[in-house]
Motif scaffolding. Sequence first.
Motif, PDB file in Angstrom:
ATOM      1  N   UNK A  33       0.870  -1.168   0.116  1.00 30.63           N
ATOM      2  CA  UNK A  33       0.026  -0.142  -0.102  1.00 30.63           C
ATOM      3  C   UNK A  33       0.923   1.297  -0.054  1.00 30.63           C
ATOM      4  N   UNK A  34       1.645   1.096   0.701  1.00 30.01           N
ATOM      5  CA  UNK A  34       2.672   2.157   0.782  1.00 30.01           C
ATOM      6  C   UNK A  34       3.621   2.686  -0.191  1.00 30.01           C
ATOM      7  N   UNK A 127      -3.668   3.247   7.263  1.00 30.98           N
ATOM      8  CA  UNK A 127      -3.093   3.203   5.938  1.00 30.98           C
ATOM      9  C   UNK A 127      -3.583   4.321   5.158  1.00 30.98           C
ATOM     10  N   UNK A 128      -3.231   4.401   3.645  1.00 30.56           N
ATOM     11  CA  UNK A 128      -3.201   5.622   2.639  1.00 30.56           C
ATOM     12  C   UNK A 128      -4.763   6.031   2.583  1.00 30.56           C
ATOM     13  N   UNK A 129      -4.938   7.137   2.537  1.00 27.72           N
ATOM     14  CA  UNK A 129      -6.314   7.704   2.355  1.00 27.72           C
ATOM     15  C   UNK A 129      -7.115   7.395   1.078  1.00 27.72           C
ATOM     16  N   UNK A 130      -6.595   6.539   0.446  1.00 26.84           N
ATOM     17  CA  UNK A 130      -7.029   6.383  -1.162  1.00 26.84           C
ATOM     18  C   UNK A 130      -8.380   5.326  -1.223  1.00 26.84           C
ATOM     19  N   UNK A 131      -9.286   5.937  -2.072  1.00 28.68           N
ATOM     20  CA  UNK A 131     -10.533   5.042  -2.118  1.00 28.68           C
ATOM     21  C   UNK A 131     -10.137   3.687  -2.511  1.00 28.68           C
ATOM     22  N   UNK A 132     -10.836   2.640  -1.795  1.00 27.35           N
ATOM     23  CA  UNK A 132     -10.608   1.517  -1.532  1.00 27.35           C
ATOM     24  C   UNK A 132     -10.506   0.826  -3.193  1.00 27.35           C
ATOM     25  N   UNK A 134      -9.944   2.449  -5.893  1.00 28.01           N
ATOM     26  CA  UNK A 134      -8.730   2.678  -6.550  1.00 28.01           C
ATOM     27  C   UNK A 134      -7.315   1.666  -6.216  1.00 28.01           C
ATOM     28  N   UNK A 135      -7.165   1.590  -4.846  1.00 29.46           N
ATOM     29  CA  UNK A 135      -6.330   0.679  -4.156  1.00 29.46           C
ATOM     30  C   UNK A 135      -6.217  -0.610  -5.031  1.00 29.46           C
ATOM     31  N   UNK A 136      -7.638  -1.227  -5.236  1.00 30.53           N
ATOM     32  CA  UNK A 136      -7.550  -2.557  -5.806  1.00 30.53           C
ATOM     33  C   UNK A 136      -7.256  -2.500  -7.163  1.00 30.53           C
ATOM     34  N   UNK A 137      -7.552  -1.510  -7.783  1.00 32.27           N
ATOM     35  CA  UNK A 137      -7.416  -1.602  -9.227  1.00 32.27           C
ATOM     36  C   UNK A 137      -5.840  -1.265  -9.494  1.00 32.27           C
ATOM     37  N   UNK A 348     -10.198  12.380  -9.040  1.00 34.26           N
ATOM     38  CA  UNK A 348      -8.775  13.162  -8.819  1.00 34.26           C
ATOM     39  C   UNK A 348      -8.031  11.947  -9.124  1.00 34.26           C
ATOM     40  N   UNK A 349      -8.225  10.848  -8.311  1.00 36.27           N
ATOM     41  CA  UNK A 349      -7.207   9.726  -8.476  1.00 36.27           C
ATOM     42  C   UNK A 349      -7.369   9.057  -9.863  1.00 36.27           C
TER      43      UNK A 349
END
Length: 355
Positions: A33-34, A127-132, A134-137, A348-349
């Motif tokens: 994640x980081x 952990x990071x403030x990203x939409x889940x 987005x993280x997954x993709x 945004x992301x």
Amino acid sequence: MAQEQVSSTADHKSIAHENGELSRKATDGETEEEELTDAIRATFFSVPVPAQPLKEGWEIPVIDLSLLHSPNTHSIAVHQIGKACQEWGFFHVVNHGIPENVINDMWKAFDVLFQVPSHERGKFDHGPFLPPDIMEMLSEKLHSMPKFGESRDTIRFTELNPDDEKAIPNAPHESRAPAIVFYKAMRDVGFELLDAISESLGLEKEFFRRATGNNLLVNSSLHYYLPYHDGNNTMGLNPHRDIDTLTLLIQNDIVGLQVLKEDRWVDVRPLPGSLVVNVGEVIQAFTNNKYQSVRHRAMLNKEKARFSIACFLFPTPDSIIEPLPHLVSDDNPALQPTCNWETYFYNYFASSLKL
Ligand code: OGA
Ligand code: NI
């Protein structure tokens, strides 16, 4: 005051560091994640970052918040805050009213939190403030993304409600109460600033609080930057803008934070007892870029550890983000589409990564 709190923190840290607990670097042992957020940050902000030397002698403005409280000086302070948002997007706030002991106790809580070994932090570090999604993709793409290592250790709290005495339930017991008191105090200063920012734009005082759903929740990054010796090639935090409404930060007495001004990096020199405040993406969007969410980064000190605690005021997901009509004209068209924050944040992301 700042000196005292900092040296006790520094002593504590060097012990933990010798134990090897805190020597995590981007390139070894970083979680996926980081690594992803490092890569994302570098991708978003990979617009050319100037190579010009540091601009010496420039300082971000200093705002005396106590001026807001007297009827004789209120409008002067409002004007200064508006000017700082427009010209710098960053400023120090002094005489903010947060008692020294609240800040000192937070630094002690910081120590306690970082003493917890990385592999045991999952219960309170969000952990990071990203939409889940987005993280997954993105996790699939990670192997093909260039590595842009950042060297630091970060603990994050997401959607913390400082009015809830039971917030951050799984953090070490002795860190919880001081953290909640600290976040409440920071959020309250954030509210005062949002009111002043609204007024500086000729809006009703509570405009930004209301427009962002009263910002009840706070996100926070606690950063621990170890000294690093690789000749400026590794950063503590790559250049980025803050995707929030307003950021308020405390730091120890080691210089490292830099802001971009007229294509030059400028040091945000620590000012004892001050809060460093910066305009986030949301205020920039509402003001149609009149108030700037400026790019900033954190450099590493070659000898000394640097610590910072950033508090991010986020809108609620259903808050409508739209440029203010009086700041839009034929000559100055709306730069952002109107949508709710959840969509804004996701897009945004997603758009930066061309998903
Ligand atoms: C951040 C940030 C700066 C610092 O967390 O977004 O810009 O000095 N931090 O740690
Ligand atoms: Ni930032």
